[in-house]
Design a protein around this motif. Structure first.
Motif, short mmCIF file in Angstrom:
data_model
loop_
_atom_site.label_atom_id
_atom_site.label_comp_id
_atom_site.label_asym_id
_atom_site.label_seq_id
_atom_site.Cartn_x
_atom_site.Cartn_y
_atom_site.Cartn_z
N MET A 211 0.86 -1.02 -0.13
CA MET A 211 -0.06 -0.03 -0.10
C MET A 211 0.85 1.26 -0.03
O MET A 211 1.68 1.34 0.59
CB MET A 211 -0.84 0.06 1.32
N ARG A 212 0.54 2.17 -0.83
CA ARG A 212 1.12 3.56 -0.90
C ARG A 212 0.35 4.64 -0.58
O ARG A 212 -0.67 4.76 -1.70
CB ARG A 212 2.06 3.42 -2.31
N TYR A 290 0.23 2.88 21.88
CA TYR A 290 -0.60 2.17 21.03
C TYR A 290 -1.63 2.89 20.14
O TYR A 290 -2.57 2.29 19.66
CB TYR A 290 -1.30 1.01 22.12
N GLU A 291 -1.24 3.99 19.97
CA GLU A 291 -2.15 4.48 18.90
C GLU A 291 -1.19 5.54 17.86
O GLU A 291 -1.24 5.20 16.74
CB GLU A 291 -2.93 5.58 19.42
N CYS A 292 -0.56 6.53 18.58
CA CYS A 292 0.34 7.41 17.70
C CYS A 292 1.52 6.65 17.13
O CYS A 292 1.84 6.60 15.64
CB CYS A 292 0.91 8.41 18.22
N ALA A 293 2.27 5.88 17.78
CA ALA A 293 3.66 5.35 17.08
C ALA A 293 3.24 4.20 16.15
O ALA A 293 4.02 4.37 15.06
CB ALA A 293 4.56 4.78 18.09
N PRO A 294 2.53 3.32 16.39
CA PRO A 294 2.35 2.38 15.57
C PRO A 294 1.50 2.82 14.08
O PRO A 294 1.69 2.56 13.02
CB PRO A 294 1.12 1.18 15.95
N MET A 295 0.59 4.00 14.32
CA MET A 295 0.15 4.48 13.04
C MET A 295 1.02 5.23 12.31
O MET A 295 1.11 5.04 11.12
CB MET A 295 -1.05 5.54 13.50
N ALA A 296 2.15 5.88 12.99
CA ALA A 296 3.05 6.67 12.34
C ALA A 296 4.08 5.44 11.40
O ALA A 296 4.34 6.19 10.31
CB ALA A 296 3.88 7.24 13.33
N MET A 297 4.22 4.52 12.03
CA MET A 297 5.07 3.36 11.36
C MET A 297 4.16 3.04 10.18
O MET A 297 5.07 2.95 8.89
CB MET A 297 5.36 2.16 12.31
N VAL A 298 3.02 2.90 10.08
CA VAL A 298 2.32 2.27 9.00
C VAL A 298 2.37 3.51 7.86
O VAL A 298 2.71 3.39 6.75
CB VAL A 298 0.95 2.20 9.35
N PHE A 299 2.11 4.90 8.24
CA PHE A 299 2.21 5.86 7.36
C PHE A 299 3.60 6.14 6.63
O PHE A 299 3.53 6.52 5.32
CB PHE A 299 1.44 6.94 8.01
N GLU A 300 4.62 6.01 7.45
CA GLU A 300 5.89 6.03 6.85
C GLU A 300 6.34 5.29 6.12
O GLU A 300 6.92 5.48 5.21
CB GLU A 300 6.79 6.18 8.15
N ASN A 301 5.99 3.85 6.37
CA ASN A 301 6.29 2.87 5.61
C ASN A 301 5.48 2.78 4.06
O ASN A 301 5.92 2.06 3.07
CB ASN A 301 6.11 1.49 6.42
N ALA A 302 4.32 3.64 4.22
CA ALA A 302 3.44 3.79 3.03
C ALA A 302 3.89 4.92 2.21
O ALA A 302 3.04 5.01 1.12
CB ALA A 302 1.97 3.81 3.38
N GLY A 303 4.94 5.53 2.65
CA GLY A 303 5.22 6.63 1.80
C GLY A 303 4.86 8.17 2.47
O GLY A 303 4.99 9.09 1.69
N GLY A 304 4.13 8.29 3.49
CA GLY A 304 3.78 9.35 4.12
C GLY A 304 4.60 9.85 5.35
O GLY A 304 5.66 9.50 5.40
N GLN A 305 4.02 10.65 6.02
CA GLN A 305 4.59 11.08 7.17
C GLN A 305 3.79 11.28 8.42
O GLN A 305 2.43 11.31 8.23
CB GLN A 305 4.85 12.66 7.03
N ALA A 306 4.22 11.41 9.51
CA ALA A 306 3.61 11.50 10.80
C ALA A 306 4.22 12.45 11.84
O ALA A 306 5.42 12.08 12.21
CB ALA A 306 3.19 10.38 11.59
N VAL A 307 3.77 13.53 12.39
CA VAL A 307 4.44 14.18 13.23
C VAL A 307 3.67 14.82 14.53
O VAL A 307 2.36 14.67 14.17
CB VAL A 307 4.79 15.61 12.79
N ASP A 308 4.17 14.94 15.58
CA ASP A 308 3.18 15.53 16.75
C ASP A 308 2.88 17.07 16.63
O ASP A 308 3.42 17.67 15.48
CB ASP A 308 4.05 15.15 18.03
N SER A 309 2.40 17.57 17.64
CA SER A 309 1.69 18.80 17.54
C SER A 309 3.04 20.00 17.49
O SER A 309 3.04 21.12 17.00
CB SER A 309 0.98 19.43 18.45
N LYS A 310 4.31 19.47 17.86
CA LYS A 310 5.48 20.33 17.93
C LYS A 310 6.32 20.16 16.65
O LYS A 310 7.47 20.55 16.49
CB LYS A 310 6.51 20.16 19.02
#
Length: 344
Positions: A211-212, A290-310
């Protein structure tokens, strides 16, 4: 068309005999690693059993009186549904019986659960058994989010084995229980693969290989009911999406209110999902482990990004405790770059 007994009949579609089940997929991945012991594969089999069990009870919830509140709250202050309790118990027992999980963190449990009988277990798991359970009684899609860490060399299972950033994850993903049951799985340095539960076979079938995320898409998903409490730069960003863009159209808003469902749609179609920290929740609302980190890994490995509020890379944020919280923005690569520009 074929002719039989003088009558024209439609041709039968060929039967697919090369189905890739989750079990087959895991076995083939294991073969690629000569150092593999098979422990991770067995842990994943226990995980998929818990997903199948939860899906079964969700499908039957209204019929067997499993809707409504259980009459208590979990450690993060959310009212527990009956299915929250059942799913948590299913998850705990699946991890315990696997013999491969040394410790478990669950949203529904205040403290870490240590499985002392699993002396040779090498993995630590964090999970949200049912994310979005407030939507259960309305039949809206909910899901399970999970993250897998490997114990430090020589460790027999300590708190330090789970209080790690997402960069240390071995595997992560989520299961969405909706019109169909979808499992999204990724491993460290690997691709993101989507599976669909075939109820007849009782197996997860690979339906969305590699998935990309589209690099950009004019869709945003956020609870705008919280905009009164947002910081000025967050309000400025989302207000900019409501203005005419280069194509003359504003962004489309899509918000379900279940992180797993919103994340899955964003993963398929692109855009951005956000749950920013605000004046009411300065640290954010979603749990890192168990919400932010696993979702971030999914999105990064699919070519996206994930950042926190900072605007820190979500995968690098280290939780201070097992239920530590964070704000999050995740989605298509270019969309997150646009968010960053409003925070400079």
């Amino acid at each position: 068309m074929v002719v039989a007994n003088g009558k024209t009949q439609p041709e039968m579609d060929p039967v697919n005999t090369t189905i890739v089940t989750l079990t087959r997929f895991l076995t083939e991945e294991q073969v690629k690693h000569t150092e593999a012991t098979g422990d991770f594969t067995l842990l994943c089999h226990a995980l998929q059993f818990s997903f199948k069990s939860i899906a079964y009870y969700i499908r039957r919830a209204t019929l067997v009186n499993l809707t409504g509140l259980a009459g208590s709250s979990n450690t993060t202050g959310d009212d527990q549904k009956k299915l929250d309790v059942i799913s948590n118990d299913l998850f705990i027992e699946a991890m315990r019986s696997s013999g491969k999980c040394s410790l478990l963190v669950s949203e529904e449990e205040e403290n870490v659960i240590f499985f002392k009988d699993s002396q040779h277990a090498r993995y630590a798991v964090a999970c949200d058994p049912i994310d979005g359970s407030s939507n259960l009684d309305a039949g809206v899609s909910v899901g399970t989010i999970f993250a897998v860490h490997k114990l430090a060399e020589g460790s027999t299972g300590t708190l330090g084995d789970i209080l790690k950033p997402g960069t240390e994850l071995v595997a992560a993903g989520f299961t969405m229980y909706g019109a169909s049951t979808q499992l999204v799985l990724t491993m460290s340095g690997g691709s993101v693969n989507g599976f669909t539960l075939d109820i007849g076979l009782g197996e997860f079938i690979l339906t969305h290989p590699d998935m990309r995320l589209p690099r950009q898409r004019a869709i945003y998903s956020v609870n705008e009911g919280n905009s009164l409490y947002w910081e000025d730069n967050v309000n400025a960003y989302f207000n900019s999406l409501k203005e005419a863009q280069e194509d003359g159209k504003p962004y489309s808003a899509r918000y379900i209110g279940s992180m797993v469902a919103d994340a899955y749609r964003t993963l398929l179609y692109g855009g951005v999902f956000a749950y920013p920290a605000d004046k009411k929740n300065p640290k954010g609302k979603l749990r890192i482990l168990y919400e932010c980190a696993p979702m971030a890994m999914v999105f990064e490995n699919a070519g996206g990004q994930a950042v926190d509020s900072k605007m820190r890379r979500m995968m690098e944020v280290v939780p201070e405790n097992i239920h530590d919280k964070s704000g999050i923005f995740m989605g298509s690569y270019d969309e997150i770059e646009k968010i960053k520009s409003f925070h400079k």
